[in-house]
Design a protein around this motif. Structure first.
Motif, PDB file in Angstrom:
ATOM      1  N   ARG A  56       0.839  -1.208   0.000  1.00  0.00           N
ATOM      2  CA  ARG A  56       0.000   0.000   0.000  1.00  0.00           C
ATOM      3  C   ARG A  56       0.872   1.256   0.000  1.00  0.00           C
ATOM      4  NH1 ARG A  56      -5.343  -0.148   2.361  1.00  0.00           N
ATOM      5  NH2 ARG A  56      -6.149  -2.272   2.568  1.00  0.00           N
ATOM      6  N   TYR A  57       1.939   1.242   0.811  1.00  0.00           N
ATOM      7  CA  TYR A  57       2.776   2.437   0.907  1.00  0.00           C
ATOM      8  C   TYR A  57       3.564   2.658  -0.394  1.00  0.00           C
ATOM      9  CZ  TYR A  57       6.077   5.923   2.512  1.00  0.00           C
ATOM     10  OH  TYR A  57       6.826   7.075   2.620  1.00  0.00           O
ATOM     11  N   TYR A  60       1.275   4.152  -2.779  1.00  0.00           N
ATOM     12  CA  TYR A  60       1.038   5.549  -2.437  1.00  0.00           C
ATOM     13  C   TYR A  60       2.186   6.420  -2.946  1.00  0.00           C
ATOM     14  CZ  TYR A  60       1.304   9.764   0.378  1.00  0.00           C
ATOM     15  OH  TYR A  60       1.455  11.061   0.771  1.00  0.00           O
ATOM     16  N   THR A 421      -5.469   9.277   4.031  1.00  0.00           N
ATOM     17  CA  THR A 421      -4.306   8.668   3.395  1.00  0.00           C
ATOM     18  C   THR A 421      -3.614   7.688   4.339  1.00  0.00           C
ATOM     19  OG1 THR A 421      -3.967  10.654   2.090  1.00  0.00           O
ATOM     20  CG2 THR A 421      -2.106   9.146   2.252  1.00  0.00           C
ATOM     21  N   ASP A 425      -5.862   4.497   3.758  1.00  0.00           N
ATOM     22  CA  ASP A 425      -5.225   3.952   2.549  1.00  0.00           C
ATOM     23  C   ASP A 425      -3.952   3.172   2.875  1.00  0.00           C
ATOM     24  OD1 ASP A 425      -7.221   5.229   1.248  1.00  0.00           O
ATOM     25  OD2 ASP A 425      -6.003   6.881   0.477  1.00  0.00           O
ATOM     26  N   ILE A 426      -3.104   3.712   3.755  1.00  0.00           N
ATOM     27  CA  ILE A 426      -1.789   3.082   3.977  1.00  0.00           C
ATOM     28  C   ILE A 426      -1.851   2.031   5.092  1.00  0.00           C
ATOM     29  CG2 ILE A 426       0.606   3.490   4.674  1.00  0.00           C
ATOM     30  CD1 ILE A 426       0.405   6.197   3.162  1.00  0.00           C
TER      31      ILE A 426
END
Ligand code: ZN
Length: 494
Positions: A56-57, A60, A421, A425-426
Motif C-alpha cells: 500500500r505504501y 502511495y 491517506t 489507505d496506507i
C-alpha cells in the motif's frame, strides 16, 4: 563483489528513493504464503498485514507494484511437525477428498479472513501445484550446473559444494561449517551425501497421494523450490523485495538463495524483509499447547482463551501498533487496550468529519504533521510512529471540537486528507461503521441521501405508497431513518 551480489538490509530506510534504478518504477515483491493452511489462524495475519502495508505504501509513493504471494499445495511432509504428516494429504486420506478439494477449502477460508482484515489480495497468487513443469526445468539446470545430485529417484542440493564456492548461510548468519561437520556422521542410511543437503525433487512413497512424473521419479518438488521458480517466472531473475516470517529465514530462504545462485549465477533478491513472530500469553503458538487460535475464533470470541470477540480491525490495529521487526504478544488485556485505543482513533475520525471551520483560525503547521507521518513510513515502515502521529491529529481535532483551537476550512480539509491517506489507505484501518473494503463512504452516503430525497419528493406529491415503500425497504436493509424538522437523519442499525 559482483553487481548483483546479495546485499542484506536489516531495515528499509529511505523507502521513497530506493527502487527506481532496478525495475523502471515497478517494484517486484514476493512473499511466502501460508505453509500450513489451518483455517486461517493468527500466525497468518501478521505477514499478510505487514506486506499489505508495504505494498500500500509503495503504491502511495507512486510505484507500480507486482505483488506475488504463493500457495504451497504440493503436499510436503515437513509442513506439519505437530502431526508428522502433511496436512493436506492427511485430510484428503481421512475424508476421501481430492487433495485439491482440501486446498480449496482452506484457501477459501484464508481469503475470507484476509478480506475481513482488509488485506488486499496480491496481484498474482500462484499455486506450486500449477508450476511443476517449471520446477522440473529449474532442477535440471541446477543439476547441469553441478550443484545437485540424484540419489534413489530424488534430487538433492549439494550444500557443502555450494558453501565452499559461494557461502551458504549469509542471510541467517548461521555458522554453516559447524552445521556441516556436526551432521556428517549422522545416519549412514541416508540417500543424502550430507545431512544439510536439501531435496529439490523427492521420490514419492506409495502412500504419498500427490505426485507427478519427472525424469528422476514419480514424485514431488522440494518446498524451497517453488518460491525460487515462481518468483523468477513472475518477477524476473532479479527482483526487489522478498518477504516472509522470520521463521522462514532458515532454512527456507537460505535454500532459496542457494538455488537461485546455482541456477542463475547471481542473487535474485535485492532486499529481504522478515516480520517477527506472534506469541500468545508469552508462548509460541502450537496445537499441542492449545493456543492455536483461528482468525474466525478471534472474530467471534469462540475460543476458551478469549474473554470476548475482537473485531478484525482491532486485530489489524493491534498488529500495526508494533513495528514489523518487533515481537507481538497477544493477550486479552493487550487486545482490550488496543480496542480502546482504536475506539479513540475512530472518535477522532468522526469528529474530524463533523468539524466546522472557524472564522478567525489559529495557525496550524500541516506540512510538519504530514512530514512526520511520511518520515515514519519512510523509515522502514514504522507503523507505530504513524499511529502516534494519528493520535496527535486526534488531539488537535479534540481541541478544535471543544473550542480551544480554531481551524480554517483548508486546515480541516488537509487533516481529513492526511487521515484518509495514512489511516485508511496506507495502514488499511477502516473507520468504525464502514465495512472493510469501503473506507471511502462518501458515494454510499450520497446514495442513501439521494433515496431519501426521492422519498421526501414523494411525500410532497402526497404519493404515500412510494414514501412508505422507501421507508420500509430501507428499514429492512438495516437503516434507521428519522424525520426531523428540516429533513431527515439516518444511521446504520447496530
Ligand atoms: Zn517461500
Amino acid at each position: 563483489m559482483r553487481e548483483n551480489d546479495l546485499v542484506i538490509y536489516n531495515s528499509l530506510s529511505r523507502v521513497k528513493q530506493r527502487f527506481v534504478p532496478l525495475t523502471e518504477g515497478r517494484v517486484g515483491m514476493y512473499v511466502c504464503g501460508p505453509t500450513v493452511y489451518g483455517d486461517g489462524h493468527l500466525g497468518h495475519a501478521r505477514p499478510a498485514i505487514t506486506f499489505d502495508v508495504v505494498a500500500r505504501y509503495l503504491r502511495y509513493l507512486g510505484y507500480k507494484v507486482r505483488y506475488v504471494r504463493n500457495i504451497t499445495d504440493v503436499g510436503h511432509l515437513e509442513h506439519d511437525a505437530d502431526e508428522g504428516e502433511d496436512k493436506i494429504a492427511k485430510k484428503a486420506r481421512l475424508e476421501q477428498l481430492e487433495p485439491m478439494e482440501v486446498v480449496q477449502h482452506y484457501l477459501t477460508r484464508y481469503h475470507r479472513a484476509m478480506d475481513r482484515l482488509n488485506v488486499l489480495p496480491p496481484d498474482i497468487e500462484p499455486h506450486a501445484s500449477g508450476h511443476i513443469i517449471e520446477q522440473i526445468e529449474y532442477v535440471k539446470k541446477i543439476l547441469d550446473a553441478g550443484y545437485a545430485y540424484e540419489s534413489e529417484g530424488s534430487v538433492y542440493f549439494d550444500v557443502p559444494k555450494f558453501n565452499a564456492e559461494h557461502g551458504y548461510g549469509r542471510l541467517s548468519g548461521r555458522n554453516i561449517d559447524e552445521l556441516l561437520s556436526a551432521t556428517r556422521e549422522l545416519d549412514g542410511q541416508s540417500e543424502k551425501r550430507n545431512a544439510a543437503d536439501f531435496a529439490l525433487w523427492k521420490k514419492a512413497s506409495p502412500e504419498h497421494i500427490m505426485h507427478w512424473p519427472s525424469p528422476w521419479s514419480e514424485g514431488f518438488p522440494g518446498w524451497h523450490l517453488e518460491c525460487s521458480t515462481m518468483s523468477e517466472k513472475y518477477l524476473g531473475r532479479v527482483f526487489d523485495i522478498h518477504g516472509g516470517g522470520m521463521d522462514l529465514k532458515f532454512p527456507h530462504h537460505e535454500c532459496e538463495i542457494a538455488q537461485s545462485v546455482a541456477h542463475n549465477g547471481a542473487d535474485a533478491v535485492r532486499y529481504w524483509m522478515h516480520n517477527n513472530m506472534i506469541t500468545i500469553n508469552g508462548q509460541k503458538m502450537g496445537k499441542s499447547l492449545g493456543n492455536f487460535i483461528t482468525l474466525d475464533e478471534f472474530f467471534t470470541g469462540s475460543h476458551p482463551l478469549l474473554a470476548q470477540a475482537y473485531s478484525p480491525m482491532t486485530i489489524r490495529f493491534f498488529i500495526l501498533q508494533a513495528h514489523y521487526r518487533g515481537t507481538v504478544d497477544f493477550s486479552n488485556e493487550a487486545l482490550q487496550a488496543a480496542e480502546k485505543a482504536l475506539g479513540r482513533l475512530n472518535d477522532g475520525y468522526r469528529r474530524l468529519q463533523a468539524l466546522k471551520p472557524a472564522a478567525e483560525a489559529d495557525a496550524l503547521d500541516l506540512k510538519a504533521i504530514e512530514a512526520k507521518l511520511q518520515e515514519a513510513m519512510d523509515d522502514d515502515f514504522n507503523t507505530p510512529l504513524v499511529i502516534a502521529g494519528l493520535f496527535d491529529i486526534c488531539s488537535t481535532v479534540n481541541k478544535a471540537n471543544d473550542g480551544t483551537l480554531k481551524l480554517s476550512a483548508a486546515d480541516i480539509e488537509g487533516l481529513r486528507r492526511l487521515v484518509d491517506t495514512y489511516m485508511c489507505d496506507i495502514l488499511g484501518i477502516v473507520p468504525e461503521g464502514a465495512a472493510a473494503g469501503q473506507a471511502d463512504m462518501e458515494p454510499f452516503e450520497k446514495a442513501v441521501d439521494f433515496v431519501l430525497e426521492m422519498r421526501s419528493q414523494a411525500k410532497k406529491n402526497k404519493d404515500w405508497a412510494t414514501s412508505d415503500l422507501i421507508r420500509d425497504r430501507l428499514a429492512a436493509i438495516g437503516f434507521d431513518v428519522k424525520d426531523t424538522k428540516d429533513g431527515w437523519e439516518w444511521s446504520v442499525k447496530k
